[in-house]
Scaffold this active site. Sequence first.
Site, PDB file in Angstrom:
ATOM      1  N   HIS A  98       0.802  -1.217   0.000  1.00  0.00           N
ATOM      2  CA  HIS A  98       0.000   0.000   0.000  1.00  0.00           C
ATOM      3  C   HIS A  98       0.840   1.273   0.000  1.00  0.00           C
ATOM      4  O   HIS A  98       0.298   2.359  -0.182  1.00  0.00           O
ATOM      5  CB  HIS A  98      -0.912  -0.013   1.232  1.00  0.00           C
ATOM      6  CG  HIS A  98      -1.889   1.112   1.290  1.00  0.00           C
ATOM      7  ND1 HIS A  98      -2.877   1.308   0.335  1.00  0.00           N
ATOM      8  CD2 HIS A  98      -2.048   2.127   2.189  1.00  0.00           C
ATOM      9  CE1 HIS A  98      -3.597   2.362   0.640  1.00  0.00           C
ATOM     10  NE2 HIS A  98      -3.104   2.896   1.755  1.00  0.00           N
ATOM     11  N   TRP A  99       2.146   1.151   0.156  1.00  0.00           N
ATOM     12  CA  TRP A  99       2.990   2.326   0.434  1.00  0.00           C
ATOM     13  C   TRP A  99       4.139   2.413  -0.571  1.00  0.00           C
ATOM     14  O   TRP A  99       5.307   2.382  -0.199  1.00  0.00           O
ATOM     15  CB  TRP A  99       3.530   2.193   1.857  1.00  0.00           C
ATOM     16  CG  TRP A  99       3.606   3.452   2.649  1.00  0.00           C
ATOM     17  CD1 TRP A  99       3.126   4.687   2.311  1.00  0.00           C
ATOM     18  CD2 TRP A  99       4.218   3.576   3.939  1.00  0.00           C
ATOM     19  NE1 TRP A  99       3.394   5.585   3.315  1.00  0.00           N
ATOM     20  CE2 TRP A  99       4.053   4.930   4.331  1.00  0.00           C
ATOM     21  CE3 TRP A  99       4.861   2.698   4.789  1.00  0.00           C
ATOM     22  CZ2 TRP A  99       4.527   5.423   5.539  1.00  0.00           C
ATOM     23  CZ3 TRP A  99       5.325   3.177   6.002  1.00  0.00           C
ATOM     24  CH2 TRP A  99       5.173   4.513   6.375  1.00  0.00           C
TER      25      TRP A  99
END
Length: 283
Positions: free
Chosen positions: A263-264
């Site tokens: 997600h990052w």
Amino acid sequence: MPFIASNGLTEAGTSKTIAAGGMRVHYHDVGEGEPALFLHSYGPGTTAWITFHKTVGGLSQHFRCILMDMPNFSKTGPIVYHEGVHAVQARTAVALLDTLGIARAHWVGNSQGGQSAMVAAITYPERVAKFVMGGSHIGTGGDRYLMANRPSEGSRATRRALDDPSRDNIRRYLSVHIDDESLVTDELVDYIHRAHTWSSEFIEARRQSVSLPHDYTPDLAGIQAPVLLIHGRYDRMVPFEVSIAILNHIADSRLVLLNNCGHWPPFEKPTERAAQVLALLRG
């Protein structure tokens, strides 16, 4: 000193605070050239610096990079709101640009920051040149997924960490958000824990604030700014099908899917992500 940018800059050394939008806004201002506003990810203890420190060194060689902490994150605020959180964030970002005398900027976001850049492109189109998003929902309050489960694994882990921000829960939440768990170090866990729990005023402001749902799907087709979607293939917070849906609605858009990434992406795949951002903003 932890989390130093590739050009040697530090969080403390670039920290700035200014009054904007009726609150104290904390930000970093690095480099020269066309302005690019960076809006960070969602989650307990997230800051602009921890999200973008791996990419700001290279990007600031080409752009004036303004890394803004969102309301009730880091040292921006505290405020209590009862409206859609992405509308609050977009409005605060515009207020910061106003205060800095910047009429128009590129917007570079991830997760909630990407969605807030999208909301700015809808609500304040004259302020957005090009923008980057990814790991972002279309609607404030989340979206209905076609294939993935909802609530997502990332949402559940985030909720546990928000309800009980122990170091164990924060480590678990980070392990879900980042595909490469070797990046979830004690140093990172301590940083996130400290950034989330440092102020009782901020804790209370977050407790009292209410984000109201809003679906932006009908507005996507009207976006004129060129958009780049960068999504992690193994994002367990926001499935990449959401970026495909956005791609289908915005005419001037393109999608990059990063393999072996969660997600990052600015934290996990900084070199690849920065190269894609540069290709859009300079091209």
